[in-house]
Design a protein around this motif. Structure first.
Motif, short mmCIF file in Angstrom:
data_model
loop_
_atom_site.label_atom_id
_atom_site.label_comp_id
_atom_site.label_asym_id
_atom_site.label_seq_id
_atom_site.Cartn_x
_atom_site.Cartn_y
_atom_site.Cartn_z
N MET A 33 2.93 -0.35 -22.20
CA MET A 33 4.02 -0.89 -21.37
C MET A 33 5.23 -1.26 -22.22
O MET A 33 5.85 -2.30 -22.03
N ALA A 34 5.57 -0.40 -23.18
CA ALA A 34 6.86 -0.55 -23.85
C ALA A 34 7.91 0.10 -22.95
O ALA A 34 7.56 0.69 -21.92
N THR A 35 9.18 0.02 -23.33
CA THR A 35 10.24 0.61 -22.52
C THR A 35 9.92 2.06 -22.14
O THR A 35 10.07 2.46 -20.98
N CYS A 36 9.43 2.82 -23.13
CA CYS A 36 9.12 4.23 -22.91
C CYS A 36 8.06 4.38 -21.82
O CYS A 36 8.19 5.19 -20.90
N ILE A 38 7.10 2.15 -19.49
CA ILE A 38 7.58 1.64 -18.20
C ILE A 38 8.47 2.69 -17.53
O ILE A 38 8.33 2.97 -16.33
N GLY A 68 1.90 -2.45 -26.32
CA GLY A 68 3.14 -1.79 -26.72
C GLY A 68 2.98 -0.28 -26.78
O GLY A 68 2.11 0.30 -26.14
N CYS A 69 3.81 0.34 -27.62
CA CYS A 69 3.88 1.79 -27.66
C CYS A 69 2.91 2.33 -28.71
O CYS A 69 2.88 1.86 -29.83
N VAL A 70 2.07 3.33 -28.33
CA VAL A 70 1.19 3.94 -29.33
C VAL A 70 1.85 5.12 -30.00
O VAL A 70 1.28 5.69 -30.92
N GLY A 71 3.02 5.52 -29.52
CA GLY A 71 3.79 6.51 -30.25
C GLY A 71 3.71 7.93 -29.77
O GLY A 71 4.18 8.84 -30.44
N ILE A 72 3.12 8.18 -28.60
CA ILE A 72 3.01 9.56 -28.14
C ILE A 72 3.85 9.77 -26.88
O ILE A 72 3.33 9.92 -25.78
N CYS A 73 5.16 9.83 -27.11
CA CYS A 73 6.16 9.87 -26.04
C CYS A 73 5.81 10.81 -24.89
O CYS A 73 5.85 10.42 -23.73
N GLN A 74 5.50 12.06 -25.23
CA GLN A 74 5.38 13.06 -24.16
C GLN A 74 4.18 12.82 -23.25
O GLN A 74 4.09 13.42 -22.20
#
Ligand SMILES: Cc1cc2nc3c(=O)[nH]c(=O)nc-3n(C[C@H](O)[C@H](O)[C@H](O)COP(=O)(O)O)c2cc1C
Lengths: 122, 507
Positions: A33-36, A38, A68-74
């Protein structure tokens, strides 16, 4: 203001909740649930997990948390299930898929392979 | 693993090669719950420094660890703290740079949103080391989730007595205020950032005096980047040797990169310093998609440079990147393939810095504008060979004379693309041709009449009606092919998108 003893107690209790050590049968679900996340639609996914766990009455065994973000945008929205030492990464989630993961994995104990990272093309 | 399908991120090559120090808790804990941070040994480093170490001990550990600033310049963190400690003053300040202005960068946002307490704890440690009781976090207002979580974290830390007066009952006081920036790139520069916190227009000022002597409110101050802070509690807990065992001789620890552009797996990656770029691109990033060839990678955003394919094995650390004219920067890593025009890329970054120049000093304000005009000329087919020399002259002049880092580094993308892709500049000038077919005035769309089956999909979707039928019917086809009138064509690309027969190309 917390005393050193109180802080130590919180640490121990929480450590067990995160690592699931000494908690057989317990599971932990985290939703990115980081900005990306959400922006990609993680909020309804988180809600579906929270509601699903509540409705199934397994709240004492399964905790659902935002993270937070685990880093796998796509692959967003991402939800991970920790079950003992097993870690499962569900990707491109939506509320419907979350419901199925609650049914089959959190209640039934079987990984929904088709929603996992290795089964998903980007 | 089930049925040979990878079911866990931990087993993917994207993840396996990474080494998570700064991002240790991101994606693991609930950032809005201090208890979860405590469970990951949170606030134990602060306890250790307050109860077992002198300020000088702390600074010595930082020096020994070899940690260097992750905000771009790579200055040794321990040294910065040591300078600030050396000045006597009634109040000193600890600042956190969360301005993150590089286009395409999102490392710091991810740390703030995923693990806000780590920054708070580290800043309190620095407060103890340099003798400060007040911190400021300067974060851009475009990061509302980060701001919200920082505020929650601060509130919770104060309630637990881990922030505020008499922390851990040791008599040490420390608290933090959050200041929102309006999103100007220059406000990431340290003197401009401090000027902005003071409530003034965010403009840089000459150094010396350096902030360690006269910074925020004219007092000794330190400023560190979010990712720099995120390393510190673990260095205190695990020791300088543990940290310096990761990385290379002169670049210790890890670096977080925001991997983007023409790459299969975009994302946030943390790798040991010195990892070859090729490992990042091919193994972590999964290579360039759609069968295209890797052309270059840009590090350091608008202050950095490009790394061409011939240097794809370069080690990602401060020294090796500097050697080939790029910089580590704050962690933007943009991958480009054969469809990217390097002159256009240089123009993109210079447009950004020209826009973001605060205007205080002439070299940056006027110089970047003049360089941009030259690049505009070249990319529209009106350039001359002297323009390349002029660009270089101006670039070195601006680098030497601009007031702050913004101007001093703004010419880097131009210099580095001239260095490695001079042939592309020359093609734009001499052949009036853009080899990557990006610069609109320097290429055109062409129909291959033998591939065109005459379906007229393109013709019907062409906004300026630039496509017409010809009399030519290729062997085996039933309908006449079409052609494009270059005088009418607006280079929108609608035709190429509609053509299912690969009959249209850019030349
Ligand atoms: C134009 C300009 C923009 C900058 N933007 C940032 C930024 O967004 N974040 C950052 O941490 N440092 C930025 N810096 C670098 C800071 O001035 C400073 O060196 C850094 O915050 C120091 O922290 P560190 O030693 O931990 O890296 C910028 C510098 C310049 C010249």
């Amino acid at each position: 203001m917390k005393s050193m003893q109180e802080l130590a107690a919180i640490r121990e209790a929480m450590k067990a909740e995160i690592t699931l050590a000494g908690k057989p049968g317990a599971k932990r679900v985290v939703v990115g649930m980081a900005t990306c996340g959400i922006a990609a639609g993680a909020t309804p996914v988180l809600n579906a997990f929270v509601d699903g766990v509540k409705e199934a009455g397994i709240g004492d065994k399964v905790s659902v948390k935002q993270t937070g973000c685990v880093g796998i945008c796509q692959y967003e929205p991402v939800a991970e299930v920790y079950d003992g030492t097993e870690r499962t990464t569900y990707v491109k989630m939506d509320a419907e898929k979350a419901k199925r993961v609650v049914e089959e994995h959190l209640i039934g104990g079987k990984v929904v392979t088709e929603y996992t990272i290795g089964a998903t093309e980007v | 693993m089930t049925d040979n399908i990878i079911t866990s991120l931990a087993d993917t090559s994207f993840y396996k090669i990474q080494r998570r120090i700064a991002l240790k808790n991101c994606g693991v804990i609930d950032p809005e719950n201090i208890d979860e941070y405590l469970a990951m040994d949170g606030y134990m480093a602060l306890h250790k420094v307050l109860t077992e170490m002198t300020p000088d001990d702390v600074i010595q550990v930082m020096l020994d660890s070899g940690l260097r600033g992750r905000g771009g310049a790579g200055f040794p963190t321990g040294l910065k703290w040591k300078f600030a400690k050396g000045y006597d003053a009634p109040q000193k300040y600890v600042c956190c740079n969360a301005d993150e202005g590089d286009p395409g960068a999102f490392m710091d946002r991810s740390v703030l949103e995923g693990d806000p307490h780590v920054v708070l704890e580290a800043m309190a440690i620095a407060g103890y080391a340099i003798g400060s009781s007040q911190g400021y976090i300067y974060v851009r207002a475009e990061y509302p989730v980060a701001v919200k979580r920082l505020n929650i974290a601060l509130q919770q830390a104060r309630e637990y007595g881990l922030f505020g007066k008499n922390i851990y009952g040791t008599g040490f006081d420390f608290d933090i205020d959050i200041r929102l920036g309006a999103g100007a790139f220059v406000c990431g520069e340290e003197t401009a950032l401090m000027t902005s916190i003071e409530g003034n227009r965010g403009e840089p000022r000459p150094r010396p005096p350096f902030p360690a002597e006269k910074g925020l409110f004219q007092s000794p101050s330190i400023l560190n980047n979010v990712e720099t802070w995120a390393n510190i509690p673990q260095i205190i807990l695990n020791g300088a040797d543990w940290f310096s065992s990761v990385g290379t001789e002169k670049s210790k620890g890890t670096k977080v990169f925001a991997l983007g552009g023409k790459i299969r797996h975009t994302g946030l990656v943390e790798i040991p310093m010195g990892t070859p770029l090729s490992t990042v691109i091919d193994e972590i990033g999964g290579g360039v998609p759609n069968g295209k060839k890797f052309k270059a990678a840009q590090t350091g955003g608008p202050s950095g440079g490009c790394i061409p394919a011939s240097h794809i094995n370069v080690q990602m650390d401060y020294e090796h990147l500097a050697e080939i004219g790029s910089i580590m920067g704050s962690g933007g890593l943009i991958v480009m393939d054969e469809d990217n025009c390097m002159v256009d890329i240089a123009k993109f970054f210079l447009t950004f810095t020209c826009d973001e120049s605060c205007g205080k000093c002439t070299p940056c304000r006027i110089g970047t504008k003049r360089m941009l005009e030259i690049l505009d000329r070249i990319t529209s087919g009106k350039g001359t060979m002297e323009d390349i020399d002029k660009l270089e002259d101006l670039a070195y002049y601006i680098k030497d004379n601009a007031l702050c880092g913004l101007g001093q580094t703004a010419p880097n993308p131009v210099l580095s693309t001239i260095r490695f892709f001079r042939d592309e500049y020359e093609a734009h000038i001499n052949d009036r041709h853009c080899p990557a077919a990006v610069c609109k005035e320097l290429f055109h769309y062409v129909v291959d009449p033998d591939k065109c089956i005459g379906c007229t999909q393109c013709l019907r979707n062409c906004p300026p009606f630039a496509i017409t039928k010809t009399d030519y019917i290729a062997e085996g086809h039933k309908l006449p092919s079409v052609k494009i009138d270059n005088d009418k064509c607006i280079k929108c690309g609608a035709c190429i998108e509609k053509c299912k027969f690969d009959a249209i190309s850019k030349q």
